[in-house]
Design a protein around this motif. Sequence first.
Motif, PDB file in Angstrom:
ATOM      1  N   LEU A 108       8.973   2.786  -2.495  1.00  0.00           N
ATOM      2  CA  LEU A 108       8.615   1.370  -2.391  1.00  0.00           C
ATOM      3  C   LEU A 108       8.804   0.600  -3.692  1.00  0.00           C
ATOM      4  CD1 LEU A 108       5.297   1.719  -0.349  1.00  0.00           C
ATOM      5  CD2 LEU A 108       7.466   0.790   0.500  1.00  0.00           C
ATOM      6  N   SER A 128       2.613  -3.177  -3.007  1.00  0.00           N
ATOM      7  CA  SER A 128       1.892  -2.290  -2.098  1.00  0.00           C
ATOM      8  C   SER A 128       0.784  -1.510  -2.785  1.00  0.00           C
ATOM      9  CB  SER A 128       2.865  -1.292  -1.449  1.00  0.00           C
ATOM     10  OG  SER A 128       3.794  -1.937  -0.612  1.00  0.00           O
ATOM     11  N   THR A 153       0.598  -3.566   2.259  1.00  0.00           N
ATOM     12  CA  THR A 153       1.613  -4.368   1.548  1.00  0.00           C
ATOM     13  C   THR A 153       1.289  -5.839   1.665  1.00  0.00           C
ATOM     14  OG1 THR A 153       3.293  -2.688   1.967  1.00  0.00           O
ATOM     15  CG2 THR A 153       4.062  -4.892   1.350  1.00  0.00           C
TER      16      THR A 153
END
Length: 266
Positions: A92, A219, A259
């Motif tokens: 991510l 996130s 997120t």
Amino acid sequence: MPVPLSPPALSVLVATLRAAGCVFAEDEAALIAATAAGPAELTAMAERRAAGHPLEHVLGWAEFNGLRIAVDPGVFVPRRRTEFLIGRAAALAPDPAVVVDLCCGSGALGTALAAALDRVELHAADVEPAAVRCARRNIGDRGRVYEGDLFAPLPATLRGRVDVLLANVPYVPTGDVALLPAEARVHEPLVALDGGGDGLDVLRRVAAEAPHWLAPGGSLLAETSERQAERAAGVLADSGLVARVDSCEERYATVVTGTRAAVPAG
């Protein structure tokens, strides 16, 4: 330098550890023998392990995500299952990435993620002074480590800039702490284990503030148990984050991710 053990001496060490209930006595004996600087230290290490101290505290380090992480007595031992969380976080993270490691303990998560990424601005925090000292050794010049409760010690300049928020919060329900293995229950700090009545109290506190610290699209990642995963995801959703649950059967690991929307509503 470690002093090589003769086969008979190694056998005695294995027998001592096995008698103490160490399931992987052969492997542990080899690690202790390879770490001890001499016979006196080896004896002391074997005695501590036989008395129930975590192997990682006896050795002074834990293997985590391919790294050797220093772990001092009284500091939470990083679990190998948490490597799954690092993999999710690395997938991510943008380049460059601003990373915060809350409840950092030894700093294993922040250290491992920084090692996996190219360009990182790393910040870590823990309320336990012993953990902070240990994390500073592990993180070194990769980032900064602060002492304090959750977000409180972080610089205000991080608000709205965090791309990846690692929150290895305690998630054992208070009533289940007594059921933990003695290695954890006796030798690791309670604050790193006890997550309150349903195990999610600390996650709720983190989630409540996370939207103010996360960058758009950033996130929050936290480990939880399989049976808590749905409720943990609900905690993140209640804070306005888009929640998802990922599991790894091989590592018996469950991670919840929340997120922040890439474009603020309105």
